[in-house]
Motif scaffolding. Structure first.
Motif, PDB file in Angstrom:
ATOM      1  N   GLN A   1      11.476  -7.404  -8.000  1.00  0.00           N
ATOM      2  CA  GLN A   1      10.271  -7.469  -8.807  1.00  0.00           C
ATOM      3  C   GLN A   1      10.524  -6.734 -10.118  1.00  0.00           C
ATOM      4  O   GLN A   1      10.877  -5.543 -10.129  1.00  0.00           O
ATOM      5  CB  GLN A   1       9.111  -6.835  -8.047  1.00  0.00           C
ATOM      6  N   LEU A   2      10.380  -7.443 -11.238  1.00  0.00           N
ATOM      7  CA  LEU A   2      10.714  -6.897 -12.546  1.00  0.00           C
ATOM      8  C   LEU A   2       9.788  -5.743 -12.914  1.00  0.00           C
ATOM      9  O   LEU A   2       8.604  -5.745 -12.567  1.00  0.00           O
ATOM     10  CB  LEU A   2      10.616  -7.989 -13.608  1.00  0.00           C
ATOM     11  N   PRO A   3      10.315  -4.735 -13.631  1.00  0.00           N
ATOM     12  CA  PRO A   3       9.458  -3.634 -14.079  1.00  0.00           C
ATOM     13  C   PRO A   3       8.509  -4.107 -15.170  1.00  0.00           C
ATOM     14  O   PRO A   3       8.800  -5.050 -15.924  1.00  0.00           O
ATOM     15  CB  PRO A   3      10.462  -2.606 -14.601  1.00  0.00           C
ATOM     16  N   THR A   4       7.362  -3.458 -15.271  1.00  0.00           N
ATOM     17  CA  THR A   4       6.375  -3.777 -16.301  1.00  0.00           C
ATOM     18  C   THR A   4       6.192  -2.582 -17.229  1.00  0.00           C
ATOM     19  O   THR A   4       6.597  -1.451 -16.911  1.00  0.00           O
ATOM     20  CB  THR A   4       5.023  -4.143 -15.672  1.00  0.00           C
ATOM     21  N   ALA A   5       5.553  -2.847 -18.364  1.00  0.00           N
ATOM     22  CA  ALA A   5       5.328  -1.781 -19.340  1.00  0.00           C
ATOM     23  C   ALA A   5       4.413  -0.696 -18.799  1.00  0.00           C
ATOM     24  O   ALA A   5       4.482   0.461 -19.215  1.00  0.00           O
ATOM     25  CB  ALA A   5       4.745  -2.377 -20.621  1.00  0.00           C
ATOM     26  N   SER A   6       3.554  -1.059 -17.841  1.00  0.00           N
ATOM     27  CA  SER A   6       2.623  -0.074 -17.274  1.00  0.00           C
ATOM     28  C   SER A   6       3.242   0.737 -16.147  1.00  0.00           C
ATOM     29  O   SER A   6       2.575   1.593 -15.570  1.00  0.00           O
ATOM     30  CB  SER A   6       1.374  -0.793 -16.772  1.00  0.00           C
TER      31      SER A   6
ATOM     32  N   GLY B   1       5.990  -2.612 -10.601  1.00  0.00           N
ATOM     33  CA  GLY B   1       7.184  -3.401 -10.301  1.00  0.00           C
ATOM     34  C   GLY B   1       8.412  -2.533 -10.093  1.00  0.00           C
ATOM     35  O   GLY B   1       8.344  -1.419  -9.558  1.00  0.00           O
ATOM     36  N   ASN B   2       9.570  -3.073 -10.519  1.00  0.00           N
ATOM     37  CA  ASN B   2      10.853  -2.383 -10.406  1.00  0.00           C
ATOM     38  C   ASN B   2      11.156  -1.986  -8.967  1.00  0.00           C
ATOM     39  O   ASN B   2      11.482  -0.851  -8.662  1.00  0.00           O
ATOM     40  CB  ASN B   2      10.890  -1.148 -11.312  1.00  0.00           C
TER      41      ASN B   2
ATOM     42  N   TYR C   1      14.276  -4.375   4.100  1.00  0.00           N
ATOM     43  CA  TYR C   1      14.520  -3.112   3.389  1.00  0.00           C
ATOM     44  C   TYR C   1      13.906  -3.229   2.006  1.00  0.00           C
ATOM     45  O   TYR C   1      14.112  -4.223   1.299  1.00  0.00           O
ATOM     46  CB  TYR C   1      16.011  -2.830   3.278  1.00  0.00           C
ATOM     47  N   GLU C   2      13.149  -2.229   1.626  1.00  0.00           N
ATOM     48  CA  GLU C   2      12.513  -2.215   0.309  1.00  0.00           C
ATOM     49  C   GLU C   2      12.809  -0.883  -0.381  1.00  0.00           C
ATOM     50  O   GLU C   2      12.748   0.188   0.237  1.00  0.00           O
ATOM     51  CB  GLU C   2      10.999  -2.413   0.437  1.00  0.00           C
ATOM     52  N   TYR C   3      13.130  -0.988  -1.685  1.00  0.00           N
ATOM     53  CA  TYR C   3      13.406   0.225  -2.468  1.00  0.00           C
ATOM     54  C   TYR C   3      12.619   0.167  -3.763  1.00  0.00           C
ATOM     55  O   TYR C   3      12.674  -0.821  -4.508  1.00  0.00           O
ATOM     56  CB  TYR C   3      14.894   0.350  -2.780  1.00  0.00           C
ATOM     57  N   ASN C   4      11.872   1.228  -4.019  1.00  0.00           N
ATOM     58  CA  ASN C   4      11.096   1.359  -5.243  1.00  0.00           C
ATOM     59  C   ASN C   4      11.884   2.230  -6.216  1.00  0.00           C
ATOM     60  O   ASN C   4      12.018   3.443  -6.023  1.00  0.00           O
ATOM     61  CB  ASN C   4       9.731   1.984  -4.932  1.00  0.00           C
TER      62      ASN C   4
ATOM     63  N   ALA D   1      11.823   5.737  -3.658  1.00  0.00           N
ATOM     64  CA  ALA D   1      11.399   5.723  -2.259  1.00  0.00           C
ATOM     65  C   ALA D   1      11.803   4.400  -1.618  1.00  0.00           C
ATOM     66  O   ALA D   1      11.815   3.351  -2.263  1.00  0.00           O
ATOM     67  CB  ALA D   1       9.893   5.915  -2.152  1.00  0.00           C
ATOM     68  N   SER D   2      12.118   4.469  -0.337  1.00  0.00           N
ATOM     69  CA  SER D   2      12.527   3.265   0.382  1.00  0.00           C
ATOM     70  C   SER D   2      11.807   3.202   1.726  1.00  0.00           C
ATOM     71  O   SER D   2      11.297   4.205   2.219  1.00  0.00           O
ATOM     72  CB  SER D   2      14.040   3.258   0.613  1.00  0.00           C
ATOM     73  N   GLN D   3      11.773   2.007   2.290  1.00  0.00           N
ATOM     74  CA  GLN D   3      11.258   1.825   3.639  1.00  0.00           C
ATOM     75  C   GLN D   3      12.026   0.706   4.316  1.00  0.00           C
ATOM     76  O   GLN D   3      12.487  -0.241   3.668  1.00  0.00           O
ATOM     77  CB  GLN D   3       9.769   1.526   3.635  1.00  0.00           C
ATOM     78  N   VAL D   4      12.199   0.866   5.621  1.00  0.00           N
ATOM     79  CA  VAL D   4      12.995  -0.058   6.419  1.00  0.00           C
ATOM     80  C   VAL D   4      12.155  -0.529   7.597  1.00  0.00           C
ATOM     81  O   VAL D   4      11.424   0.260   8.204  1.00  0.00           O
ATOM     82  CB  VAL D   4      14.287   0.615   6.939  1.00  0.00           C
ATOM     83  N   ALA D   5      12.255  -1.807   7.906  1.00  0.00           N
ATOM     84  CA  ALA D   5      11.578  -2.359   9.073  1.00  0.00           C
ATOM     85  C   ALA D   5      12.581  -3.188   9.867  1.00  0.00           C
ATOM     86  O   ALA D   5      13.342  -3.976   9.296  1.00  0.00           O
ATOM     87  CB  ALA D   5      10.391  -3.216   8.660  1.00  0.00           C
TER      88      ALA D   5
END
Length: 546
Positions: free
Chosen positions: A290-295, A298-299, A323-326, A331-335
């Protein structure tokens, strides 16, 4: 949720980027009304493969604290080969709840419409309309998940009619859903013209939140391995923002697909995502960024894998992980999840586990079940579904059925473990056929609360049902009348009550029985028949007896 729930007042919806989907009780989830414990049929991931948020909305009426409170309702339904319809009404302390649903299914089309409302103080409140449709019918094509409630239209839908000129008229609705509600709803009416692999479209769109009319233009291109669409909405107001959206997919080879989308609100944020879908043997892999936004939104990136494996003719294994990484906050989370299934003609069994790890903690749950025939006259089923961490909650169920020439036996037992609300409940209900047209139905039911001994409840009942032969009737195949007497006892509070019920059942057509009954109860009992008040049932039975 760990609070008592009024019976049949629960309504669960799955909120995704594509809209709101109403879940079906006993198919998509189960609920224990005493503790409020909800068990989903499938794991709920916090985000989908395109990194869009996924959430669960739970609506219910809390049970009254007074144990003498009364709730009653009536419902009717019918399901045929291609059509089903149901309607019901219930009083549960918040006014009168009304609902109806109708669905039609054929080889190439299906549609379901629903309506729910609450009647209080003489006014309709919280009214909700829903529509789900998919498929094609001649020149008509549809795909929709729409709902209308509290002056909000949410979901996504498209209804298109293909014209002989290789064009089409399409009505579309687009809505963004989040855990906070609905925003940026727009409905478009478009004319699209297809010119070989290309297509163009134009029409009008209406933005509901700000009551803005937009001009909409669209360009399309479709080949064997590449699809792209560009949609631009230009508001007829200088105070509003124009918006452009691009969606594209490229089939790199037969096993690898690239997806991407960009959305730009002119003068504001550019949003979008890129994703890959890979088929590797039996495994399905997805990667999305997910692309980062100016606000600062995302990212974040998400990776998912789903692997179905057929180990033998009777044994299969499914493994899935995400697996998700912010990148914004590091921060990350795994399922993780796995399920082993065994299937034979007369026996099915499963064993699975799911785990989720994040900065907020670790969740781990296990589930298993077995169902099948011990013999032609005996059926048994058992299931266990528990969350082991961060706290122990869950349920275990056991059910058994025996059918002999003159004796049938049904029994179930359920253990529910919730925070400060651990309950064991069950019922033993034999039926004895004195003769072909007369049944005797004794039963024993109980509910034991290990954390509140005052709530322990025991119930014994005795009933009789007599069947009338209506071979002479052109309307009813069979008719029965029944009467039951039950005794409810709460030793902790010293309360007890003797109650009774009467009921009339009619076989309208083969395997379809309608039952109307009334229960006279001074103390709500352990099952629906002894709760008190009017009850109505529709039964689709495989045999000619109720």
């Amino acid at each position: 949720m760990e609070t008592a729930v009024e019976r049949s007042s629960d309504r669960l919806s799955l909120l995704t980027a594509s809209g709101e989907t109403l879940l079906e009780r006993y198919k998509d989830y189960s609920i224990d009304y005493v503790t409020g414990l909800i068990t989903l049929a499938k794991p709920l991931w916090p985000r989908d493969e395109q990194n869009n948020p996924v959430s669960l909305k739970v609506e219910f009426a809390p049970a009254e604290a007074n144990r003498d409170s009364l709730a009653y309702g009536v419902g009717v339904g019918y399901e045929g080969d291609s059509f089903k319809v149901s309607a019901g009404a219930m009083s549960a302390g918040r006014g009168l709840e009304l609902g109806a649903q109708a669905g039609y299914t054929s080889d190439d089309f299906s549609v379901t419409v629903g309506y729910n409302t609450r009647l209080a103080d003489g006014k309709m409140q919280d009214s909700r309309y829903t529509l789900q449709a998919a498929g094609s019918l001649g020149a008509l094509e549809s795909q929709a998940q729409l709902s209308y409630s509290n002056n909000q239209l949410s979901g996504n839908g498209r209804l298109a009619y293909n014209l002989p000129t290789n064009g089409s008229m399409a009505l579309e609705h687009h809505g963004n859903l989040s855990s906070q509600g609905v925003s940026n709803n727009r409905t478009d009416l478009l004319y699209e013209q297809h010119l070989g692999q290309f297509g163009v479209g134009a029409g009008l769109g209406y933005g509901w939140e700000r009551a803005v009319l937009n001009g909409v233009v669209r360009g399309l291109y479709k080949s064997d391995n590449f699809d792209v669409s560009l949609t631009h909405a230009q508001p007829f107001s200088q105070a509003e923002q124009a918006r452009s959206d691009v969606n594209a997919s490229y089939q790199i080879d037969e096993n690898l697909k690239l997806n991407g989308n960009l959305g730009y609100a002119w003068g504001n944020d550019l949003t979008g995502s890129l994703g890959l879908e890979q088929r590797l043997g039996d495994a399905n892999l997805s990667l999305n960024y997910q692309l980062p936004t100016a606000s600062g939104a995302g990212n974040r990136a998400r990776f998912g894998v789903d692997v179905p494996l057929a180990l033998s003719d009777t044994l299969s294994l499914n493994v899935n992980a995400g697996y998700e990484y912010n990148f914004n906050v590091g921060a990350s989370q795994v399922a993780l999840g796995t399920a082993l299934r065994y299937q034979q003609d007369n026996l099915a069994a499963s064993l699975g586990a799911e785990a989720a790890l994040s900065a907020q903690g670790t969740k781990f749950s296990v589930r298993s079940g077995i169902a099948g025939q011990l013999s032609p006259d005996q059926n048994i089923s058992a299931d266990v579904n528990y969350q082991l961490a961060p706290s122990l909650t869950g349920r275990a169920n056991l059910a058994y059925a025996l059918k002999m020439q003159r004796l049938t036996l049904l029994t179930y037992h359920s253990l529910v473990n919730a925070k400060d609300n651990n309950i064991l409940k069950g019922e033993l209900a034999p039926t004895y056929y004195l003769q072909n047209d007369l049944q005797i139905r004794p039963s024993l039911a109980y509910r034991i609360n290990f954390d509140d001994s005052l709530a322990n409840l025991y119930q014994v009942s005795l009933g009789a049902v007599y069947y009338f032969d209506l071979a002479f009737s052109n309307i009813l195949s069979s008719l029965s009348i029944g009467a039951h007497v039950f005794y409810v006892w709460q030793p902790g509070t010293g309360q007890s009550a003797l109650g009774s019920s009467i009921e009339l059942s009619a076989q309208i057509i083969d395997n379809l029985w309608l039952t109307l009954g009334y229960s006279f109860s001074g103390l709500p009992g352990a099952n629906a028949m002894s709760q008190g008040g009017l009850y109505f049932g529709v039964n689709m039975m495989g045999s000619g007896q109720y």
